[in-house]
Design a protein around this motif. Structure first.
Motif, PDB file in Angstrom:
ATOM      1  N   GLN A   1      -2.192  47.278   8.379  1.00 48.69           N
ATOM      2  CA  GLN A   1      -3.639  46.620   8.745  1.00 48.69           C
ATOM      3  C   GLN A   1      -4.231  46.242   7.427  1.00 48.69           C
TER       4      GLN A   1
ATOM      5  N   SER B   1      -8.322  36.107   5.962  1.00 47.42           N
ATOM      6  CA  SER B   1      -9.309  35.996   6.436  1.00 47.42           C
ATOM      7  C   SER B   1     -10.509  35.149   6.019  1.00 47.42           C
TER       8      SER B   1
ATOM      9  N   THR C   1       3.611  30.312  12.574  1.00 45.75           N
ATOM     10  CA  THR C   1       4.491  30.996  13.640  1.00 45.75           C
ATOM     11  C   THR C   1       5.492  29.798  14.177  1.00 45.75           C
TER      12      THR C   1
ATOM     13  N   SER D   1      -8.471  39.060  11.952  1.00 38.75           N
ATOM     14  CA  SER D   1      -8.370  40.349  12.148  1.00 38.75           C
ATOM     15  C   SER D   1      -9.340  41.182  12.869  1.00 38.75           C
TER      16      SER D   1
END
Ligand code: FAD
Ligand code: FAD
Lengths: 380, 401
Positions: A334, B135, B166, B386
């Motif tokens: 993570q 992020s 992706t 996240s």
């Protein structure tokens, strides 16, 4: 009270660590596992001949270094740090353990072969239906004259594709899950009626389904007492658990340190992500998990010689290690973000090994139950 | 307050069920059952069936091809498709890009791009993240300079690197965030560009994920020439589009219906597997408690999602509270993967993917690939903002901290 290592033990650690640093870095490991034979016989040879570590827990009169469980712990932790797949655990700890504790007649020769690197053991105990119950056996060894005839199927036997010898648990009497009626046998790889179906495991080891079809065994194949082999199996498995916990400590240390290092150099929002308090606390919890795991590994290793406390201690340690492997492994990924998801970075490989260790020789649930029973007695 | 379905809603459920039963592509079902990586064509089979039926874009406005379903009908739809294990429709064009185009695009752009998205004729990928911008997406550096070419037309010349793209290996087109004003504040100098992946100067390179799959890619852009009319919305205001898109990325991320289906699978596995004592694993006190807790967690999430849906139908958009859905949804998905792996004991270890066909019969079939799913599933708490970032959003936007 003393938790320090002897000079010999520290030297043993340094020897293993420096050999692995030179010969077993992550890229070398990856390249070797990707092509046949998918493990490194050259490393095994070096363990035997250059380092002499395959004799670590054996007495000097057998040709070993005169050590014991602490030496296994020291070696296993270093092997964990480098994600070594070569079969120290099944050969030295488990094979060696059965030979040492059983008073087996041929033990000296076989141990000589372990120390020299010629004998490689695989432990064929688990069965498809048995989960983590060591006594749940459908493999049978029927008395046949002076010897036995062995039939059965063993599941996910680690290291079996290149083992020279199998240690096999089988039922010689009693019902499928009875504590009585378990016996242990030594079966040579080449014996007629032994076949394997080989495959890699998700963490880079090799394993097999092992099939025994009317394998004829002599009376000398029996290791330990007939029908009453379960206490011996439990003793050796407790030793294997302690050694696996030590390996886990090496794996966990790499996960924890690697994550601290990564978050210090990875910048987002103009600052190192290690400056975010939520990540700091997460890494502190990873560190606490590691330290608690080390403590429990010492505890379990020391208590291996105390038959009254041994099993309880091993299960307690395995519960701590199982939980730590999950928490530390998952958080390491993570905190690496997308980078943690790549095959290219070592961190994911440590995570995969940690995941497999979490259930090796029994999951957290299994060992909690065993601990409960040993500590609190039968549930009402 | 009530939880009942109307007779019309029940009839709709029957209609959906029958349609799936009669029209789900058999070859896709087979490929899914084998658990192998799908081909580009296979990915799109179900999409095309639904496009023909008019059911492929429940989220779009009705006049553009949406179904006009009520939130309850959409809920029934997602439940039934998950129950039947239908392949989810790829989100990149359908639910990420299309809303940006129909909200911010010109009529020409709508005409040019929406039909192909609807019909599944063009495969889109999302080019947002960069090695240095995850992020902190607004720090992205891929740069686009505006020039007038020899043909007298205006182009952007794009240079930089995108990552984690992706299924970029299959993409015909990509939507990209690029920096058009290096001197502005990070959020103010970004534009939203649509780029044909066959344009010279684009290179797509495989990234192998930890379980061994090929799902993500690096995308390198070297002097890629993009017509100015491929920009959506105003120059330097791409962040507005991106944020709208992120909100759409969050809806549906809870994956309740799919988790329910996976919970059923887990219960089946645990009924077949044996416990240490020899009974079924689902009868084991420890294991059944974990399954029960997970079911309860999932029920709580389901009702939180239903409340969000009800809020949407009464005109409130999905607020920052929907970060709850992302956090809890992914935690539950990960827990399901973890328990499935735990359930199969020793048979979680074999890695049979490369041996298919030659080495079958190692352990029960349902155990194959569970470890890989667990490893791969760690991504869900990392991508789409996240779970730490989602908590930051709740702290800031909801709690006012
Ligand atoms: C499988 C997969 C598929 C993906 N697909 C796509 C795609 O198609 N297109 C695309 O553009 N991107 C895609 N991504 C990228 C994804 O969105 C990013 O990985 C994500 O935004 C996180 O960025 P990062 O990986 O750089 O991690 P980082 O941002 O470096 O984060 C590392 C860790 O730091 C934490 N952290 C960061 N900032 C804070 C903060 N302020 N407070 C607390 N914690 C913080 C994070 O939560 C994380 O735990 C994909 C990623 C994966 C893994
Ligand atoms: C592929 C992908 C998918 C994602 N999916 C989601 C998602 O579904 N939902 C989601 O919410 N997020 C998602 N993110 C993360 C997203 O990019 C943002 O990180 C997040 O939305 C924060 O945005 P914000 O509007 O709260 O803050 P913003 O105002 O956009 O600012 C971002 C950060 O920069 C700081 N900042 C603001 N202005 C300045 C300035 N002038 N100078 C320096 N710093 C400044 C802020 O304090 C904040 O920490 C995703 C990221 C990627 C790459």
């Amino acid at each position: 009270m003393d938790f320090s290592f002897t000079e010999e033990q520290s030297m043993l650690r340094d020897t293993v660590a420096s050999y692995l640093a030179d010969n077993y870095d992550f890229d070398k490991r990856r390249a070797a596992l990707a092509k046949a034979p998918n493990w490194r016989p050259d490393v095994w040879k070096a363990f035997a001949e250059e380092l002499g570590i395959l004799g670590a827990p054996f007495s000097e009169e057998l040709g070993g270094l005169g050590g014991g469980p602490i030496e296994n712990m020291v070696v296993m932790e270093e092997l964990g740090k480098a994600l070594v797949v070569e079969p120290y655990l099944p050969t030295v700890v488990i094979g060696g353990g059965f030979l040492k504790h059983s008073g087996y007649a041929g033990a000296a020769d076989l141990i000589g072969g372990i120390i020299g690197g010629q004998n490689i053991f695989a432990f064929a105990y688990a069965e498809p239906q048995g989960r983590y119950n060591l006594a749940d056996l459908t493999t049978t060894a029927k008395k046949d004259g002076a010897g036995y005839v062995l039939n059965g199927h063993k599941a996910v036997v680690i290291g079996a594709p290149y083992a020279t010898h199998f240690i096999v648990t089988a039922r010689t009497a009693g019902g499928q899950r009875d504590a009585q009626g378990v016996s242990v046998f030594l079966v040579e790889r080449g014996a007629a009626g032994v076949s394997t179906r080989d495959y890699p495991t998700v963490d880079g080891f090799l394993a097999s389904e092992v099939y025994f079809e009317n394998v004829s065994l002599g009376a000398d194949a029996l290791i330990g007492p007939a029908d009453n082999g379960l206490p011996l199996v439990e003793k050796v498995v407790d030793e294997a658990i302690a050694a696996t916990c030590a390996e886990a400590c090496g794996v966990l240390r790499r996960l924890q340190e690697g994550t601290v290092e990564y978050t210090k150099q990875r910048k987002q929002f103009g600052v190192p992500i290690s400056s975010f308090q939520v990540l700091q606390h997460r890494m502190v919890d990873m560190f606490i998990n590691l330290e608690q795991s080390i403590s429990m590994t010492y505890m379990a290793t020391i208590k291996l010689s105390d038959d009254a406390e041994r099993s309880k201690a091993a299960s307690a340690a395995k519960v701590q290690i199982g939980k730590a492997c999950k928490f530390v492994g998952e958080q390491a990924i993570q905190l690496h973000g997308g980078m943690g998801m790549t095959d290219e970075m070592a961190i994911g490989h440590y995570f995969k090994r940690a995941t497999m260790i979490a259930s090796a020789f029994g999951s957290v649930d299994h060992h909690l139950s065993r601990y409960e029973f040993l500590s609190l007695g039968q549930a009402a | 307050m009530n939880l009942d379905f109307t007779p019309e809603e029940n009839a709709f459920r029957e209609e959906v069920r029958a349609f799936i039963r009669d029209n789900y592509p058999a070859e896709l079902r087979k490929a899914q059952d084998e658990g192998r990586q799908l081909t580009k064509e296979e990915y799109l089979l179900w999409h095309k069936v639904l496009a023909k039926k008019g059911w492929v874009a429940p989220g779009w406005p009705k006049e553009l091809g949406g179904t006009g379903w009520t939130p309850t009908q959409k809920y029934i739809w997602s439940e039934e498709t998950a129950k039947a294990d239908c392949l989810p429709i790829l989100p990149f064009g359908m639910s990420m890009l299309a809303p940006v185009i129909y909200t911010f695009g010109t009529d020409e752009q709508k005409k040019k791009f929406l039909p192909d998205i609807y019909n599944g004729d063009i495969w889109w990928c999302q080019g947002y993240s960069e090695p240095g911008a995850g992020s902190d997406l607004a720090s992205l550096k891929t740069k686009a300079e505006r020039i007038t070419a020899d043909d007298g037309k205006e182009y952007y010349i794009v240079n930089g690197q995108k990552t984690w793209t992706t299924l970029g290996q299959y993409a015909d087109w990509g939507f990209f965030l690029v920096r058009t004003d290096p001197d502005a504040k990070p959020q103010s100098g970004i534009s939203f560009l649509l780029i044909d992946m066959k344009t010279p100067g684009i290179e797509v390179r495989r990234i192998t994920t930890l379980e061994g799959g090929h799902e993500v890619n690096d995308v390198f852009l070297d002097n890629v020439k993009v017509p100015v009319e491929n920009r959506i919305f105003h120059e330097n205001q791409g962040w507005t589009c991106a944020k709208a898109l992120l909100a759409h990325e969050r809806t549906g991320i809870a994956g309740v219906a799919r988790s329910k289906r996976n919970l059923e699978k887990l219960r089946k596995i645990a009924s077949t597997e044996r416990s240490d004592a020899g009974g079924s694993l689902i009868g084991d006190a420890f294991f059944r408690r974990k399954v029960a807790e997970l079911e309860i967690d999932l029920t709580a999430l389901e009702f939180t999602e239903l409340r969000t849906l009800a809020g949407e139908s009464s005109g409130k958009g999905p607020g920052p509270e929907s970060s709850i859905l992302k956090i809890k949804g992914t935690e539950i998905q990960q827990r399901l993967q973890e328990l499935a792996l735990e359930a199969v004991g020793h048979y979680g270890a074999p890695f049979l993917r490369d041996l298919r066909g030659s080495n079958l019969g190692v352990g029960p079939e349902y155990a194959d690939g569970l470890a890989g799913e667990y490893f791969n599933g760690r991504k869900t708490s990392i991508y789409g903002g996240s779970n730490e970032i989602q908590r930051n959003i709740i702290a800031k936007m909801v709690l006012g901290l």
